[in-house]
Scaffold this motif. Structure first.
Motif, PDB file in Angstrom:
ATOM      1  N   ARG A 105     -25.025  20.061 -50.708  1.00 43.54           N
ATOM      2  CA  ARG A 105     -26.411  20.502 -50.696  1.00 43.54           C
ATOM      3  C   ARG A 105     -27.261  19.470 -49.970  1.00 43.54           C
ATOM      4  O   ARG A 105     -27.160  18.267 -50.211  1.00 43.54           O
ATOM      5  CB  ARG A 105     -26.943  20.681 -52.120  1.00 43.54           C
ATOM      6  N   LYS A 106     -28.117  19.934 -49.105  1.00 44.34           N
ATOM      7  CA  LYS A 106     -29.035  19.045 -48.396  1.00 44.34           C
ATOM      8  C   LYS A 106     -30.074  18.496 -49.361  1.00 44.34           C
ATOM      9  O   LYS A 106     -30.565  19.209 -50.236  1.00 44.34           O
ATOM     10  CB  LYS A 106     -29.711  19.813 -47.260  1.00 44.34           C
ATOM     11  N   LEU A 107     -30.395  17.218 -49.197  1.00 43.57           N
ATOM     12  CA  LEU A 107     -31.526  16.625 -49.904  1.00 43.57           C
ATOM     13  C   LEU A 107     -32.710  16.621 -48.937  1.00 43.57           C
ATOM     14  O   LEU A 107     -32.707  15.900 -47.937  1.00 43.57           O
ATOM     15  CB  LEU A 107     -31.199  15.197 -50.353  1.00 43.57           C
TER      16      LEU A 107
ATOM     17  N   PRO B 225     -39.156  20.039 -47.180  1.00 42.20           N
ATOM     18  CA  PRO B 225     -37.785  20.294 -47.633  1.00 42.20           C
ATOM     19  C   PRO B 225     -36.780  20.576 -46.517  1.00 42.20           C
ATOM     20  O   PRO B 225     -35.587  20.338 -46.689  1.00 42.20           O
ATOM     21  CB  PRO B 225     -37.951  21.528 -48.539  1.00 42.20           C
ATOM     22  N   GLU B 226     -37.266  21.079 -45.379  1.00 40.05           N
ATOM     23  CA  GLU B 226     -36.315  21.374 -44.293  1.00 40.05           C
ATOM     24  C   GLU B 226     -35.840  20.114 -43.585  1.00 40.05           C
ATOM     25  O   GLU B 226     -34.851  20.153 -42.830  1.00 40.05           O
ATOM     26  CB  GLU B 226     -36.940  22.345 -43.273  1.00 40.05           C
ATOM     27  N   LEU B 227     -36.504  18.984 -43.817  1.00 39.33           N
ATOM     28  CA  LEU B 227     -36.112  17.715 -43.200  1.00 39.33           C
ATOM     29  C   LEU B 227     -35.143  16.990 -44.131  1.00 39.33           C
ATOM     30  O   LEU B 227     -35.509  16.596 -45.233  1.00 39.33           O
ATOM     31  CB  LEU B 227     -37.348  16.851 -42.931  1.00 39.33           C
ATOM     32  N   ALA B 228     -33.907  16.802 -43.684  1.00 42.08           N
ATOM     33  CA  ALA B 228     -32.880  16.206 -44.537  1.00 42.08           C
ATOM     34  C   ALA B 228     -33.045  14.688 -44.616  1.00 42.08           C
ATOM     35  O   ALA B 228     -33.137  14.009 -43.594  1.00 42.08           O
ATOM     36  CB  ALA B 228     -31.498  16.542 -44.005  1.00 42.08           C
ATOM     37  N   ILE B 229     -33.080  14.196 -45.849  1.00 35.94           N
ATOM     38  CA  ILE B 229     -33.038  12.750 -46.052  1.00 35.94           C
ATOM     39  C   ILE B 229     -31.655  12.320 -46.540  1.00 35.94           C
ATOM     40  O   ILE B 229     -31.409  11.140 -46.779  1.00 35.94           O
ATOM     41  CB  ILE B 229     -34.117  12.290 -47.059  1.00 35.94           C
ATOM     42  N   GLY B 230     -30.764  13.307 -46.690  1.00 37.79           N
ATOM     43  CA  GLY B 230     -29.403  13.016 -47.114  1.00 37.79           C
ATOM     44  C   GLY B 230     -28.739  14.278 -47.628  1.00 37.79           C
ATOM     45  O   GLY B 230     -29.201  15.397 -47.377  1.00 37.79           O
ATOM     46  N   ALA B 231     -27.645  14.096 -48.353  1.00 42.48           N
ATOM     47  CA  ALA B 231     -26.912  15.226 -48.921  1.00 42.48           C
ATOM     48  C   ALA B 231     -26.258  14.777 -50.220  1.00 42.48           C
ATOM     49  O   ALA B 231     -25.986  13.592 -50.420  1.00 42.48           O
ATOM     50  CB  ALA B 231     -25.850  15.728 -47.940  1.00 42.48           C
ATOM     51  N   ILE B 232     -26.023  15.736 -51.102  1.00 45.58           N
ATOM     52  CA  ILE B 232     -25.291  15.467 -52.336  1.00 45.58           C
ATOM     53  C   ILE B 232     -24.109  16.412 -52.389  1.00 45.58           C
ATOM     54  O   ILE B 232     -24.217  17.581 -52.019  1.00 45.58           O
ATOM     55  CB  ILE B 232     -26.209  15.605 -53.579  1.00 45.58           C
ATOM     56  N   VAL B 233     -22.967  15.886 -52.817  1.00 43.74           N
ATOM     57  CA  VAL B 233     -21.713  16.632 -52.742  1.00 43.74           C
ATOM     58  C   VAL B 233     -21.120  16.763 -54.131  1.00 43.74           C
ATOM     59  O   VAL B 233     -21.023  15.786 -54.886  1.00 43.74           O
ATOM     60  CB  VAL B 233     -20.702  15.936 -51.801  1.00 43.74           C
TER      61      VAL B 233
ATOM     62  N   GLN C  35     -21.242  12.753 -55.246  1.00 41.38           N
ATOM     63  CA  GLN C  35     -21.448  11.698 -54.269  1.00 41.38           C
ATOM     64  C   GLN C  35     -22.722  11.984 -53.468  1.00 41.38           C
ATOM     65  O   GLN C  35     -22.984  13.131 -53.113  1.00 41.38           O
ATOM     66  CB  GLN C  35     -20.251  11.603 -53.320  1.00 41.38           C
ATOM     67  N   VAL C  36     -23.481  10.933 -53.205  1.00 39.07           N
ATOM     68  CA  VAL C  36     -24.734  11.071 -52.467  1.00 39.07           C
ATOM     69  C   VAL C  36     -24.631  10.313 -51.149  1.00 39.07           C
ATOM     70  O   VAL C  36     -24.168   9.169 -51.116  1.00 39.07           O
ATOM     71  CB  VAL C  36     -25.921  10.523 -53.289  1.00 39.07           C
ATOM     72  N   VAL C  37     -25.018  10.964 -50.072  1.00 36.96           N
ATOM     73  CA  VAL C  37     -25.079  10.347 -48.747  1.00 36.96           C
ATOM     74  C   VAL C  37     -26.543  10.355 -48.327  1.00 36.96           C
ATOM     75  O   VAL C  37     -27.151  11.424 -48.221  1.00 36.96           O
ATOM     76  CB  VAL C  37     -24.220  11.123 -47.726  1.00 36.96           C
ATOM     77  N   LEU C  38     -27.121   9.178 -48.109  1.00 38.74           N
ATOM     78  CA  LEU C  38     -28.543   9.083 -47.780  1.00 38.74           C
ATOM     79  C   LEU C  38     -28.748   8.599 -46.347  1.00 38.74           C
ATOM     80  O   LEU C  38     -27.988   7.763 -45.856  1.00 38.74           O
ATOM     81  CB  LEU C  38     -29.243   8.111 -48.738  1.00 38.74           C
ATOM     82  N   ASN C  39     -29.769   9.164 -45.696  1.00 37.60           N
ATOM     83  CA  ASN C  39     -30.183   8.693 -44.379  1.00 37.60           C
ATOM     84  C   ASN C  39     -31.285   7.661 -44.592  1.00 37.60           C
ATOM     85  O   ASN C  39     -32.466   7.991 -44.703  1.00 37.60           O
ATOM     86  CB  ASN C  39     -30.689   9.863 -43.524  1.00 37.60           C
ATOM     87  N   LYS C  40     -30.875   6.400 -44.682  1.00 39.61           N
ATOM     88  CA  LYS C  40     -31.810   5.340 -45.073  1.00 39.61           C
ATOM     89  C   LYS C  40     -32.917   5.128 -44.043  1.00 39.61           C
ATOM     90  O   LYS C  40     -34.043   4.761 -44.399  1.00 39.61           O
ATOM     91  CB  LYS C  40     -31.033   4.045 -45.320  1.00 39.61           C
TER      92      LYS C  40
END
Length: 221
Positions: free
Chosen positions: A54-56, A62-70, A76-81
């Motif tokens: 799921r996109k964060l 909300p349409e701008l992704a700051i990361g994703a959670i799986v 697991q969380v992947v963030l665009n720092k």
């Protein structure tokens, strides 16, 4: 063109038969990856599970992704720092967005799989399957999350993808199996004669046909 996702999965499964002896599991991205992954799982006699990404989105955009959670245990969380710092998103705001998407992940898993236990990934060859790739952002998050579960090996398997995206993901997965790559990639739907949206009942029916296998015992690290 592929006739439909089932045919694509059968053709993909043929290319993946060499992994059958490696105690594989198949992780499909819903919704489109499920019929493809089902055919692969049947051919490899491998358990099938979902990997839900799921996109964060930014709290006010909300349409701008700051990361994703799986989906996972734990998720697991992947963030665009870089984007988070640029927008000034606070840890509390990130936590709020995470909780909202975790609830959606839980809802989808319950809808599609009911109480079925998760497939054990540790020590297996994990084969991540989708019906195709565009930018690769979702798949990249899925690979990173799967890596955290300590598989023996990660194989990304898709019917069709852009050439440059496959090259990029080859640095994330241990191996990429892609039936067709295209330098000038068009919309994914153009590579299928039948690319209709799958409904929830259809998803449940497909997953009910998936092979089951006992999990591996968990080893301590």
């Amino acid at each position: 063109m592929f006739k439909d996702r089932t045919e694509a999965g059968q053709r993909l499964g043929t290319k993946l038969l060499r992994f059958k002896a490696q105690n594989p599991c198949v992780l499909a991205l819903p919704r489109g990856g499920v019929p493809v992954g089902l055919e692969v799982a049947i051919m490899l006699d491998a358990p099938l599970d979902l990997i839900i990404v799921r996109k964060l989105g930014a709290p006010w955009q909300p349409e701008l992704a700051i990361g994703a959670i799986v989906d996972g245990d734990p998720p697991q969380v992947v963030l665009n720092k870089d984007i988070i710092a640029q927008l000034g998103v606070s840890p509390e705001e990130i936590e709020t967005v995470k909780k909202r998407q975790l609830a959606e992940i839980a809802r989808r898993r319950a809808t599609y799989l009911a109480d079925r236990p998760r497939v054990q990934i540790e020590g297996r060859t994990a084969i991540i399957v989708d019906d195709g790739i565009a930018t690769g952002a979702t798949i990249r998050a899925a690979i990173l999350a799967t890596r955290a579960a300590h598989p023996r090996k990660i194989v990304l398997a898709v019917p069709v993808a852009p050439t440059d995206t496959v090259a990029m993901l080859s640095r994330e997965a241990d191996e990429v199996v892609c039936l067709e790559t295209h330098d000038d990639f068009a919309a994914l739907s153009l590579y299928y004669m039948d690319f209709r949206q799958l409904e929830d009942d259809e998803m449940r029916g497909l997953l009910a046909r998936a092979p089951h296998a006992p999990p591996l015992p968990v080893t301590k690290h």
